[in-house]
Design a protein around this motif. Structure first.
Motif, mmCIF file in Angstrom:
data_model
loop_
_atom_site.group_PDB
_atom_site.id
_atom_site.type_symbol
_atom_site.label_atom_id
_atom_site.label_comp_id
_atom_site.label_asym_id
_atom_site.label_seq_id
_atom_site.Cartn_x
_atom_site.Cartn_y
_atom_site.Cartn_z
ATOM 1 N N LEU A 93 24.637 -1.931 3.541
ATOM 2 C CA LEU A 93 23.443 -1.449 4.255
ATOM 3 C C LEU A 93 22.224 -1.867 3.445
ATOM 4 N N SER A 94 21.579 -2.921 3.936
ATOM 5 C CA SER A 94 20.434 -3.468 3.203
ATOM 6 C C SER A 94 19.152 -2.792 3.688
ATOM 7 N N LEU A 95 18.327 -2.341 2.711
ATOM 8 C CA LEU A 95 17.079 -1.657 3.047
ATOM 9 C C LEU A 95 15.906 -2.626 3.147
ATOM 10 N N GLN A 96 16.213 -3.931 3.055
ATOM 11 C CA GLN A 96 15.157 -4.961 2.966
ATOM 12 C C GLN A 96 14.050 -4.850 4.010
ATOM 13 N N ARG A 97 14.433 -4.423 5.232
ATOM 14 C CA ARG A 97 13.412 -4.415 6.295
ATOM 15 C C ARG A 97 12.547 -3.157 6.252
ATOM 16 N N ALA A 115 11.994 2.598 1.152
ATOM 17 C CA ALA A 115 12.898 2.243 0.036
ATOM 18 C C ALA A 115 13.002 0.750 -0.208
ATOM 19 N N GLY A 116 12.827 -0.065 0.838
ATOM 20 C CA GLY A 116 13.001 -1.511 0.660
ATOM 21 C C GLY A 116 11.747 -2.204 0.158
ATOM 22 N N GLY A 141 9.781 -8.894 -8.869
ATOM 23 C CA GLY A 141 9.499 -9.723 -7.689
ATOM 24 C C GLY A 141 10.567 -9.593 -6.612
ATOM 25 N N SER A 142 11.728 -9.041 -6.954
ATOM 26 C CA SER A 142 12.766 -8.895 -5.915
ATOM 27 C C SER A 142 13.448 -7.538 -5.877
ATOM 28 N N CYS A 143 13.372 -6.711 -6.918
ATOM 29 C CA CYS A 143 14.020 -5.397 -6.822
ATOM 30 C C CYS A 143 13.160 -4.467 -5.962
ATOM 31 N N THR A 144 13.799 -3.416 -5.444
ATOM 32 C CA THR A 144 13.113 -2.508 -4.508
ATOM 33 C C THR A 144 12.986 -1.118 -5.112
ATOM 34 N N VAL A 145 12.073 -0.332 -4.569
ATOM 35 C CA VAL A 145 11.896 1.009 -5.126
ATOM 36 C C VAL A 145 13.135 1.867 -4.869
ATOM 37 N N GLY A 146 13.847 1.602 -3.759
ATOM 38 C CA GLY A 146 15.098 2.341 -3.504
ATOM 39 C C GLY A 146 16.126 2.048 -4.586
ATOM 40 N N GLY A 147 16.233 0.765 -4.968
ATOM 41 C CA GLY A 147 17.164 0.390 -6.041
ATOM 42 C C GLY A 147 16.688 0.933 -7.384
ATOM 43 N N PHE A 200 19.792 12.712 -6.390
ATOM 44 C CA PHE A 200 19.911 11.386 -5.770
ATOM 45 C C PHE A 200 19.423 10.279 -6.702
ATOM 46 N N ILE A 201 18.415 10.601 -7.530
ATOM 47 C CA ILE A 201 17.907 9.569 -8.454
ATOM 48 C C ILE A 201 18.980 9.282 -9.513
ATOM 49 N N GLY A 202 19.300 7.999 -9.657
ATOM 50 C CA GLY A 202 20.329 7.624 -10.641
ATOM 51 C C GLY A 202 21.746 7.792 -10.122
ATOM 52 N N SER A 203 21.911 8.131 -8.836
ATOM 53 C CA SER A 203 23.283 8.322 -8.324
ATOM 54 C C SER A 203 23.868 7.015 -7.799
ATOM 55 N N GLU A 204 23.106 5.923 -7.867
ATOM 56 C CA GLU A 204 23.600 4.572 -7.548
ATOM 57 C C GLU A 204 24.230 4.493 -6.154
ATOM 58 N N GLY A 205 23.605 5.162 -5.205
ATOM 59 C CA GLY A 205 24.056 5.061 -3.816
ATOM 60 C C GLY A 205 25.352 5.806 -3.534
ATOM 61 N N THR A 206 25.798 6.659 -4.438
ATOM 62 C CA THR A 206 27.088 7.335 -4.227
ATOM 63 C C THR A 206 26.947 8.682 -3.532
ATOM 64 N N LEU A 207 25.711 9.173 -3.360
ATOM 65 C CA LEU A 207 25.546 10.494 -2.734
ATOM 66 C C LEU A 207 24.783 10.428 -1.414
ATOM 67 N N GLY A 208 23.990 9.397 -1.213
ATOM 68 C CA GLY A 208 23.192 9.287 0.008
ATOM 69 C C GLY A 208 22.319 8.062 -0.097
ATOM 70 N N ILE A 209 21.573 7.796 0.976
ATOM 71 C CA ILE A 209 20.715 6.598 0.979
ATOM 72 C C ILE A 209 19.256 7.027 0.937
ATOM 73 N N ILE A 210 18.560 6.586 -0.084
ATOM 74 C CA ILE A 210 17.124 6.865 -0.196
ATOM 75 C C ILE A 210 16.418 5.952 0.803
ATOM 76 N N THR A 211 15.642 6.552 1.705
ATOM 77 C CA THR A 211 14.941 5.719 2.694
ATOM 78 C C THR A 211 13.436 5.655 2.414
#
Ligand code: FAD
Ligand code: 2HG
Ligand code: ZN
Length: 475
Positions: A93-97, A115-116, A141-147, A200-211
């Motif tokens: 699930l890419s948040l890019q858009r 997040a993207g 230049g390429s990482c996102t605030v969600g990541g 959720f912060i630091g959970s590396e996508g294992t608990l939910g998706i930051i939008t």
């Protein structure tokens, strides 16, 4: 999953986000392979939702079909957390858009972003309003605030402004059940029970998706100056850090250390970058002073600091950048070390933290252990010394074949380094996270009580294990 179930899920996902945004064919390596080229997965599909509601609908559809989800931002992570596994059953699930800046509140010194949103775009949006968003990484230049929030990223300004966690006031999250938690508070004080945001912060996508997230902004300093200093040893670098805290106070916004071998790799692979002072000294330090008064004031402070440091013998030579271009050149050298290492060949990374005062002894002890184990091993030391965070990386002996080196030594090297980290009361991950890379090591080094609390949280928030399974923790 059967072929029919896979096709049905893909059709449902297309109905949610539109045909163009469910990718199943062609070259998907940008989503399936990590930056270090160590993990090569195969996705059931890459889905690119445009709204929080679409994210929620995608999560519900995947959960109903029994497919797990790998949230992905810029895919610049270092620990194999954002690629699918090889099974062909996981949905990326890419948040890019989702990259809008929803709101910037100058009075409250906050901005709410999706997040993207690419980190550099966040910085630029703040700058346009005369404000500062201080999170800064070479991958900006390429990482996102969600990541960044998913990994609780650090970077080069932590010594003054803290990690991504410290910069976040509120979150919007899609839960593993496909519900939307609206927690986009811009409050600096809120003691109403458990802190869900920090789970959720630091959970590396294992608990939910930051939008989306509400992030702190700061006044832009009147002047920011950069200096580069040669130091005779790591002990002297630590002494210099103490002096810098005393002379610059809150003006100290960056303090990075770089070993001679790390700098020689930049010089070898990017010869157009002229690396100052490194040939005759084991370590160089990059310092940044941000001043709210004036450039002249910042320069005087820096000169006094460097004079005191030279008198005390902890700096042997130093340059202060004369203008912004020179400052950028110095930072660019530091930020090129990971790329130079990648050019040199596959390597073993350790992103560790140790109490700053113990770092020199840690390096002495651990260098000796590794050199005894692997004659000719090349140690690449650099990192955020101001935060006690060292990138203690290991490269094959000169002329050695990197792949063969990794298969022969990686596990042994990791065990030696992490055992040493443990002896020095450190952490096996200061900023990159656990991902897939360190799951075993986390199980070994975290206390059983801590691991059981983490598993209890995971089971409570994601009982079906839909969210990024196998990362961080085994259930
Ligand atoms: P991704 O790589 O896509 O994902 C990282 C993790 O976060 C995965 O587990 C993923 O599932 C999860 N995730 C992604 N988006 C979301 C979301 N919206 N909701 C929930 N989970 C999500 N890191 C540092 O900390 N400090 C540095 O100084 C630093 N320098 C770097 C330099 C280079 C050259 C490179 C290549 C990387 C560097 N990194 C650094 C690592 C990396 O850039 C950071 O970890 C960054 O925060 C990852 O952001 P991303 O958008 O690329 O996330
Ligand atoms: C950095 O500080 C990153 O440059 C990457 O965290 C570290 O490549 C590394 O080991
Ligand atoms: Zn780092």
């Amino acid at each position: 999953m059967s072929e029919l179930a896979t096709a049905t899920l893909a059709a449902t996902l297309r109905a949610i986000v539109g045909d163009a945004h469910v990718l199943t064919e062609g070259d998907l390596s940008a989503y399936e392979v990590d930056w270090r080229k160590r993990y090569h997965g195969k996705a059931l599909a890459v889905v690119r939702p445009a709204t929080t509601q679409q994210v929620a609908d995608v999560v519900k559809a995947c959960a109903a079909a029994g497919a797990s989800i790998v949230p992905q931002g810029g895919n610049t992570g270092m620990v194999g957390g954002s690629q699918p596994d090889a099974s062909g059953t996981q949905v990326v699930l890419s948040l890019q858009r989702m990259k809008a800046v929803r709101n910037l509140d100058k009075g409250n010194l906050t901005m709410t972003v999706e997040a993207g949103c690419i980190l550099q775009n966040l910085q630029d949006a703040a700058t346009q309003e005369g404000l500062l968003f201080p999170l800064s990484l070479a991958s900006e230049g390429s990482c996102t605030v969600g990541g960044n929030l998913g990994t609780n990223a650090g970077g080069t300004q932590v010594v003054r402004y803290g990690n991504a966690r410290d910069l976040c006031l509120g979150l919007e999250v899609v839960t593993a059940q496909g519900e939307v938690w609206e927690g986009l508070s811009g409050l600096r004080k809120d003691n109403t029970g458990y802190d869900l945001r920090d789970l959720f912060i630091g959970s590396e996508g294992t608990l939910g998706i930051i939008t989306a997230a509400t992030m702190k902004l700061y006044p832009m300093p009147a002047a920011t100056l950069t200096a580069w200093a040669a130091v005779p040893s790591l002990d002297h670098a630590v002494t210099l850090l103490g002096l810098a805290h005393r002379h610059l106070g809150a003006g100290l916004t960056g303090f990075e250390v770089m070993g001679q071998f790390a700098l020689s790799l930049v010089s070898r692979h990017f010869p157009q970058q002229r690396v100052p002072l490194y040939q005759d000294t084991p370590f160089c330090v990059l310092l940044e002073n941000s001043d709210h008064e004036s450039e002249a004031h910042a320069r005087t402070q820096f000169e006094q600091l460097l004079e005191a440091a030279m008198e005390g013998g902890c700096v042997t030579d130093a340059v202060v950048a004369g203008n912004l271009t020179q400052a950028h050149q110095l930072w660019h050298i530091r930020e090129s070390i990971p790329l130079a290492q990648a050019e040199e060949g596959l390597n073993i990374k350790h992103d560790i933290s140790i109490p700053v005062s113990s770092i020199p002894e840690f390096v002495r002890v651990t260098d000796a252990l590794l050199e005894r184990e692997i004659p000719g091993v090349r140690l690449v030391n650099f990192g955020h010394l101001g935060d006690g965070n060292l990138h203690y990386n290991v490269q094959a002996p000169s002329g050695g074949e990197a792949k063969a080196f990794l298969s022969q030594y990686e596990d042994r090297v990791n065990s030696l380094v992490y055992e040493s980290v443990h002896q020095f009361n450190g952490s096996i991950s200061a900023e990159h996270g656990v991902g897939l890379l360190k799951v075993d090591k986390l199980e070994h080094h975290k206390s059983p009580v801590a691991l059981e609390m983490m598993r209890a949280i995971k089971r409570a928030l994601d009982p079906q294990n839909v969210m990024n399974p196998g990362r961080v923790l085994r259930i």
